[in-house]
Design a protein around this motif. Structure first.
Motif, PDB file in Angstrom:
ATOM      1  N   ILE A 232       1.007  -1.261  -0.178  1.00 38.39           N
ATOM      2  CA  ILE A 232      -0.013  -0.064   0.242  1.00 38.39           C
ATOM      3  C   ILE A 232       0.852   1.001   0.175  1.00 38.39           C
ATOM      4  CG2 ILE A 232      -1.872   1.280   1.277  1.00 38.39           C
ATOM      5  CD1 ILE A 232      -2.698  -1.138   2.551  1.00 38.39           C
ATOM      6  N   HIS A 233       1.091   1.892  -1.123  1.00 42.44           N
ATOM      7  CA  HIS A 233       1.614   3.225  -1.268  1.00 42.44           C
ATOM      8  C   HIS A 233       0.662   4.321  -0.907  1.00 42.44           C
ATOM      9  CE1 HIS A 233       3.629   6.361  -4.061  1.00 42.44           C
ATOM     10  NE2 HIS A 233       4.109   6.461  -2.603  1.00 42.44           N
ATOM     11  N   GLY A 234       0.664   4.852   0.154  1.00 41.42           N
ATOM     12  CA  GLY A 234      -0.358   5.826   0.538  1.00 41.42           C
ATOM     13  C   GLY A 234       0.377   7.195   1.256  1.00 41.42           C
ATOM     14  N   VAL A 235      -0.233   8.356   0.502  1.00 39.65           N
ATOM     15  CA  VAL A 235       0.580   9.424   0.870  1.00 39.65           C
ATOM     16  C   VAL A 235       0.412   9.735   2.717  1.00 39.65           C
ATOM     17  CG1 VAL A 235       0.315  10.587  -1.047  1.00 39.65           C
ATOM     18  CG2 VAL A 235      -1.691  11.098   0.713  1.00 39.65           C
ATOM     19  N   THR A 236       1.092  10.572   3.245  1.00 36.23           N
ATOM     20  CA  THR A 236       1.010  10.711   4.670  1.00 36.23           C
ATOM     21  C   THR A 236      -0.379  11.307   4.988  1.00 36.23           C
ATOM     22  OG1 THR A 236       1.913  12.986   4.358  1.00 36.23           O
ATOM     23  CG2 THR A 236       3.422  11.213   5.154  1.00 36.23           C
ATOM     24  N   GLY A 237      -1.220  10.463   5.900  1.00 39.05           N
ATOM     25  CA  GLY A 237      -2.385  11.034   6.420  1.00 39.05           C
ATOM     26  C   GLY A 237      -3.649  10.362   5.371  1.00 39.05           C
ATOM     27  N   SER A 238      -3.322   9.394   4.625  1.00 38.36           N
ATOM     28  CA  SER A 238      -4.376   8.710   3.517  1.00 38.36           C
ATOM     29  C   SER A 238      -4.996   7.544   4.191  1.00 38.36           C
ATOM     30  CB  SER A 238      -3.611   8.074   2.349  1.00 38.36           C
ATOM     31  OG  SER A 238      -2.560   7.175   2.879  1.00 38.36           O
ATOM     32  N   GLY A 239      -4.921   7.407   5.475  1.00 44.63           N
ATOM     33  CA  GLY A 239      -5.879   6.518   6.375  1.00 44.63           C
ATOM     34  C   GLY A 239      -5.421   5.027   5.975  1.00 44.63           C
ATOM     35  N   LYS A 240      -4.069   4.425   6.071  1.00 47.53           N
ATOM     36  CA  LYS A 240      -3.649   3.301   5.688  1.00 47.53           C
ATOM     37  C   LYS A 240      -3.954   2.508   6.873  1.00 47.53           C
ATOM     38  CE  LYS A 240       0.837   4.713   5.071  1.00 47.53           C
ATOM     39  NZ  LYS A 240       0.540   5.966   4.882  1.00 47.53           N
ATOM     40  N   THR A 241      -4.120   2.849   8.180  1.00 44.85           N
ATOM     41  CA  THR A 241      -4.291   2.415   9.406  1.00 44.85           C
ATOM     42  C   THR A 241      -5.871   1.849   9.425  1.00 44.85           C
ATOM     43  OG1 THR A 241      -2.866   3.350  10.630  1.00 44.85           O
ATOM     44  CG2 THR A 241      -4.420   2.021  11.943  1.00 44.85           C
ATOM     45  N   GLU A 242      -6.793   2.538   8.763  1.00 45.59           N
ATOM     46  CA  GLU A 242      -8.038   2.135   8.938  1.00 45.59           C
ATOM     47  C   GLU A 242      -8.396   0.881   7.791  1.00 45.59           C
ATOM     48  OE1 GLU A 242      -7.318   5.470   8.737  1.00 45.59           O
ATOM     49  OE2 GLU A 242      -8.359   5.556  10.711  1.00 45.59           O
ATOM     50  N   VAL A 243      -7.373   0.854   6.684  1.00 49.00           N
ATOM     51  CA  VAL A 243      -7.449  -0.271   5.647  1.00 49.00           C
ATOM     52  C   VAL A 243      -6.875  -1.539   6.562  1.00 49.00           C
ATOM     53  CG1 VAL A 243      -6.412  -1.091   3.572  1.00 49.00           C
ATOM     54  CG2 VAL A 243      -7.277   1.277   3.800  1.00 49.00           C
ATOM     55  N   TYR A 244      -5.919  -1.313   7.326  1.00 50.07           N
ATOM     56  CA  TYR A 244      -5.409  -2.458   8.098  1.00 50.07           C
ATOM     57  C   TYR A 244      -6.402  -3.172   8.768  1.00 50.07           C
ATOM     58  CZ  TYR A 244      -0.744  -0.274   7.242  1.00 50.07           C
ATOM     59  OH  TYR A 244       0.457   0.471   6.565  1.00 50.07           O
ATOM     60  N   MET A 245      -7.129  -2.097   9.629  1.00 50.69           N
ATOM     61  CA  MET A 245      -7.928  -2.552  10.490  1.00 50.69           C
ATOM     62  C   MET A 245      -9.271  -3.233   9.829  1.00 50.69           C
ATOM     63  SD  MET A 245      -8.277  -0.076  13.625  1.00 50.69           S
ATOM     64  CE  MET A 245      -8.332   1.442  12.973  1.00 50.69           C
ATOM     65  N   GLU A 246      -9.648  -3.178   8.636  1.00 49.68           N
ATOM     66  CA  GLU A 246     -10.820  -3.398   7.869  1.00 49.68           C
ATOM     67  C   GLU A 246     -10.470  -5.163   7.560  1.00 49.68           C
ATOM     68  OE1 GLU A 246     -14.525  -3.438   6.982  1.00 49.68           O
ATOM     69  OE2 GLU A 246     -13.702  -1.853   7.787  1.00 49.68           O
ATOM     70  N   LEU A 247      -9.021  -5.171   7.255  1.00 45.15           N
ATOM     71  CA  LEU A 247      -8.690  -6.378   6.668  1.00 45.15           C
ATOM     72  C   LEU A 247      -8.405  -7.290   7.900  1.00 45.15           C
ATOM     73  CD1 LEU A 247      -5.621  -5.329   4.262  1.00 45.15           C
ATOM     74  CD2 LEU A 247      -7.560  -6.291   3.558  1.00 45.15           C
ATOM     75  N   ILE A 248      -7.985  -6.928   9.166  1.00 42.40           N
ATOM     76  CA  ILE A 248      -8.039  -7.603  10.235  1.00 42.40           C
ATOM     77  C   ILE A 248      -9.199  -7.954  10.640  1.00 42.40           C
ATOM     78  CG2 ILE A 248      -7.406  -7.406  12.788  1.00 42.40           C
ATOM     79  CD1 ILE A 248      -4.877  -5.639  11.965  1.00 42.40           C
ATOM     80  N   ALA A 249     -10.436  -7.270  10.492  1.00 43.68           N
ATOM     81  CA  ALA A 249     -11.593  -7.518  11.002  1.00 43.68           C
ATOM     82  C   ALA A 249     -12.172  -8.806   9.931  1.00 43.68           C
ATOM     83  CB  ALA A 249     -12.456  -6.270  10.743  1.00 43.68           C
ATOM     84  N   ASP A 250     -11.688  -8.895   8.628  1.00 42.95           N
ATOM     85  CA  ASP A 250     -12.034  -9.872   7.790  1.00 42.95           C
ATOM     86  C   ASP A 250     -11.436 -11.209   8.294  1.00 42.95           C
ATOM     87  OD1 ASP A 250     -13.448  -8.332   6.034  1.00 42.95           O
ATOM     88  OD2 ASP A 250     -11.773  -8.310   4.692  1.00 42.95           O
ATOM     89  N   ALA A 251     -10.074 -11.068   8.907  1.00 42.09           N
ATOM     90  CA  ALA A 251      -9.480 -12.261   9.224  1.00 42.09           C
ATOM     91  C   ALA A 251     -10.116 -12.760  10.624  1.00 42.09           C
ATOM     92  CB  ALA A 251      -8.111 -11.738   9.493  1.00 42.09           C
ATOM     93  N   ILE A 252     -10.524 -11.914  11.374  1.00 40.15           N
ATOM     94  CA  ILE A 252     -11.362 -12.398  12.660  1.00 40.15           C
ATOM     95  C   ILE A 252     -12.442 -12.942  12.480  1.00 40.15           C
ATOM     96  CG2 ILE A 252     -12.421 -11.543  14.800  1.00 40.15           C
ATOM     97  CD1 ILE A 252     -10.151  -9.252  14.896  1.00 40.15           C
ATOM     98  N   ARG A 253     -13.326 -12.617  11.329  1.00 46.14           N
ATOM     99  CA  ARG A 253     -14.633 -13.366  10.809  1.00 46.14           C
ATOM    100  C   ARG A 253     -14.298 -14.561  10.434  1.00 46.14           C
ATOM    101  NH1 ARG A 253     -16.361  -7.854   9.546  1.00 46.14           N
ATOM    102  NH2 ARG A 253     -15.149  -7.914   7.563  1.00 46.14           N
ATOM    103  N   GLU A 254     -13.247 -14.849   9.878  1.00 43.36           N
ATOM    104  CA  GLU A 254     -12.574 -16.387   9.397  1.00 43.36           C
ATOM    105  C   GLU A 254     -11.981 -17.053  10.610  1.00 43.36           C
ATOM    106  OE1 GLU A 254     -10.286 -15.778   6.040  1.00 43.36           O
ATOM    107  OE2 GLU A 254     -12.040 -14.292   4.937  1.00 43.36           O
ATOM    108  N   GLY A 255     -11.898 -16.527  11.768  1.00 43.22           N
ATOM    109  CA  GLY A 255     -11.209 -17.379  12.735  1.00 43.22           C
ATOM    110  C   GLY A 255      -9.733 -17.136  12.746  1.00 43.22           C
TER     111      GLY A 255
END
Length: 743
Positions: A232-255
């Motif tokens: 993920i090439h994202g400019v400073t302040g582009s919200g990379k952390t929110e993207v990470y958290m959404e992916l982690i939520a996917d993983a948690i749903r899959e156990g």
């Protein structure tokens, strides 16, 4: 030829080097692999126990007639420990350390620390019998026993601490009632929880279209038969952390579980709070400020299924999660992801290998990706995901490049340029905050002219020469030397030398210039204790200070909405560190620093102070233009055959005898030159940046080749040669591939 297996019996013990050798029976030769769990006979009685295979060899360590055979491969051999042992074996092959060094890196070791446990008292008597016993205690005036039994009749299960604390009952009384079979004491193993007691505010985040697009691209990649590593090439302040958290939520749903790597302990507090608000106590952290017991407990909680997310620096990569979904490496360009001790592994490559073993996916994120990572994304090896705008369409900061040569000509001898002083005054009047970043990398190494910006460089390697105490300037790639200069060779100015200003000196200067300003300083001195980082960052976040002064630890990943001005005090200090990555590091640091400004509702400004205002890394950083920097840098790397276009291996020879270190380095060169591929470039032997440490002399040899495999084979050949050569008897040899910081 017989085959033998070296096996570790107790994987959680500190002495991982204690191995036992067994013969591999004929029927297991084709199926046995490193990392497998096997059943073996142990001791004189031949009792059956389990152990892990860490090495296969044809060399018996003692009389073959006395070596017992492996009984069988254990069917339950898919444990997480097996996966980590296979990873350790890969690290050994790739980075050239011993198996023991690799095992101690990847396997959580149980140190001799006190085990924490909860004790619960349970009433063992029926209520009618208990009430009779209560009357007996009352009659005999056993007041403490009476108090405890009355409480247990009311509540048949009580916490030990409640009984000894609130009821004021001693441990001897509890023991007496236990002996009389009135109660039992249940002992429950508990784990230290570093995020316990944090206040959680549940947050609902709605992704913007660009973030949603990034998440979808990575989700689609995850469905592929062989998913790619994602960048993920994202400019400073582009919200990379929110993207990470959404992916982690996917993983948690899959156990599944996820690991989030961050480059600095300083980032832990703010990062953890964001993840904690989203995922609660299923999040934990690791860092070097924690005790051995705290660290081990977090690994145990992960293995027992009590956690979904582990956040921490490089070592968190080896969290023993049984079902790994994502390994996220934030600020993936950081040099702290490369180990400086054996094994000299890089977290990025090692994470990719771990993901292959576990079926997980690696996600790299940065506003300024490592040149190697972007090169692989360009070639299609990685999936490139772009976040080209800040969240809520906030503007990037306005950047000014201030030429310090002109400041000197205008008789401004302060570390602060005139523009920066003026903008700081404005912030103080408006109640806004300022961050001042001192780029300390290479502070005393290079020699430059304050009048014209000229830097004394090696005529052969295009890196700066380093000043030594003996009055010589030296190149640490090829060994070129020349005497220290007294006046600038370019303009004749006497203002030539090293840059000498630390954060403390700057704090005093800023306080003198702005006497009413509230100033915080963040460096190694102010963050020595366990809570040092959190206290300073919390105070600044709560607007208890107007100005934060610090080194690179303040510019990475922090989000302070009231910071509207960033001053980069010496942008080009890292340009001349005698390292081929110098321009890349400068671009990354300056871009990251400028990116701290204007992350709230108010627009931001950044002042970049430099003696090299025309250098492409400074110009590109001011424009926040990664592509412009990357294209220029790749031209330089191709021309001089540096990574990622070619690969580099360094061999370090270290000995208490200078002659022995030189002889060993020369022997390595002699062996290599015998039948080397004609494409191989060999530089040295020469002295490294620090030629002597604690009376140990050091020599280095550099090898450049376009293929990585050739260099690993060359290392194996050198290692085999070392075993039988007396030249290496009193010499330690270390290898490093594509070094981040040199030796």
């Amino acid at each position: 030829m017989k085959l033998y297996a070296n096996i570790i019996i107790d994987i959680s013990h500190e002495k991982l080097d204690k191995t036992f050798q067994y013969e591999v029976p004929e029927h297991l030769r084709d199926s046995l692999r490193i990392g497998m769990l096997v059943v073996v006979p142990f001791g004189n009685g031949g009792r059956r126990i389990k152990g892990y295979v860490i090495e296969l060899t044809e060399e018996p360590e003692f009389d073959p007639a006395r070596i017992k055979e492996i009984i069988k491969i254990d069917a339950d051999g898919t444990r997480i420990e097996s996966q980590l042992i296979v990873l350790a074996a890969w690290m050994r092959r790739t980075y050239g350390a011993t198996m023991n060094q690799c095992l101690k890196t990847v396997i959580p070791i149980k140190h001799k620390t006190a085990v924490k446990e909860r004790k619960i008292l349970h009433l063992q008597l029926e209520e009618s019998v208990a009430r009779e016993q209560l009357l007996e205690y009352k009659r005999k005036r056993y007041t403490a026993r009476e108090r405890l039994l009355a409480a247990l009749i009311e509540n048949p299960a009580l916490e030990y601490e409640v009984v000894t604390g609130k009821l004021n009952v001693s441990s001897s009384v509890i023991r007496t009632l236990e002996e009389q079979c009135v109660l039992t004491v249940e002992r429950v193993r508990t784990y230290r929880n570093p995020v316990q007691g944090l206040t959680r505010k549940e947050t609902k985040i709605t992704l913007n279209p660009m973030q949603q697009q990034a998440v979808e691209a990575i989700r689609q990649n995850a469905k592929m038969p062989e998913p790619k590593t994602c960048l993920i090439h994202g400019v400073t302040g582009s919200g990379k952390t929110e993207v990470y958290m959404e992916l982690i939520a996917d993983a948690i749903r899959e156990g599944k579980q996820s690991i989030v790597l961050i480059p600095e302990i300083a980032l832990t507090y703010q990062t953890v709070m964001r993840f904690y608000h989203r995922f609660g106590e299923r999040v934990s952290i690791l860092n070097s400020k924690m005790s051995a017991g705290e660290r081990y407990d977090q690994f145990e909680r992960a293995k027992n299924g009590e956690l979904d997310v582990m956040i921490g620096p490089r070592s968190a990569l080896f969290t023993p999660f049984p079902r790994l979904g994502y390994i996220i490496i934030d600020e993936e360009h950081e040099s702290s992801y490369k180990s400086e001790t054996m094994p000299r592994y890089h977290a990025r490559e090692t994470a990719i290998e771990r993901a292959k073993l576990s079926g997980g996916i690696v996600v790299l994120g940065s506003a300024t990706p490592a040149v190697e990572s972007y090169y692989r994304a360009e070639s299609g090896e990685y999936l490139l995901v772009e976040l080209s705008q800040r969240v809520r369409e906030k503007l990037l900061p306005t950047c000014y490049i201030e030429d310090l040569r002109k400041e000197l000509a205008a008789h401004n001898y302060s570390i602060l340029s005139r523009r920066l002083q003026g903008l700081m005054e404005e912030r103080l009047l408006r109640g806004e905050q300022t961050m001042l970043f001192l780029n300390r990398r290479g502070m005393s190494g290079f020699v430059s002219c304050r009048s014209c910006g000229y830097v004394v460089k090696c005529p052969h390697c295009d890196v700066s020469l380093s000043a030594h105490n003996n009055g010589m300037l030296k190149c640490h790639y090829c060994g070129y030397e020349q005497p220290m200069v007294k006046t600038c060779p370019s303009c004749g100015s006497p203002y030539i030398g090293g840059f000498k200003a630390g954060t403390q000196k700057i704090e005093l200067m800023v306080q003198k210039r702005f006497p009413n300003a509230r100033i915080l300083r963040m460096d190694m001195d102010t963050t020595r204790n366990k809570e040092g980082y959190e206290k300073i960052l919390s105070a600044f976040a709560n607007q208890e200070a107007d100005i934060l002064i610090g080194t690179q630890m303040i510019v990475k990943g922090h989000d302070f909405p009231n910071v509207t001005l960033v001053g980069v005090l010496a942008a080009d200090l890292s340009l001349y560190t005698g390292d081929y990555r110098a321009a890349e590091r400068t671009f990354q640091l300056v871009t990251q620093a400028a990116g701290r400004a204007g992350r709230g509702e108010k627009p931001g400004e950044a002042v970049i102070q430099t003696y090299q205002p025309e250098h492409y890394s400074v110009v590109a950083a001011a424009a926040q233009d990664y592509i412009a920097f990357y294209e220029q840098e790749m031209m330089y790397r191709k021309m001089l055959r540096y990574p990622p276009v070619w690969n580099m291996m360094v061999a370090l020879a270290a000995s208490s005898s200078e002659e022995c270190a030189k002889a060993a380095a020369e022997a390595i060169v002699g062996l290599t030159e015998k039948d080397a591929d004609e494409k191989l470039l060999l530089i040295g032997p020469t002295e490294p940046a620090v030629a002597k440490v604690s009376d140990i002399y050091r020599q280095v040899v550099y090898f450049k080749y376009d293929g990585y495999e050739y260099l690993t084979e060359l290392r194996s050949r050198i290692e085999a040669f070392m075993e039988n050569s007396p030249v290496f008897r009193d010499v330690m040899i270390q290898f490093d591939f594509n070094p981040m910081n040199g030796f």
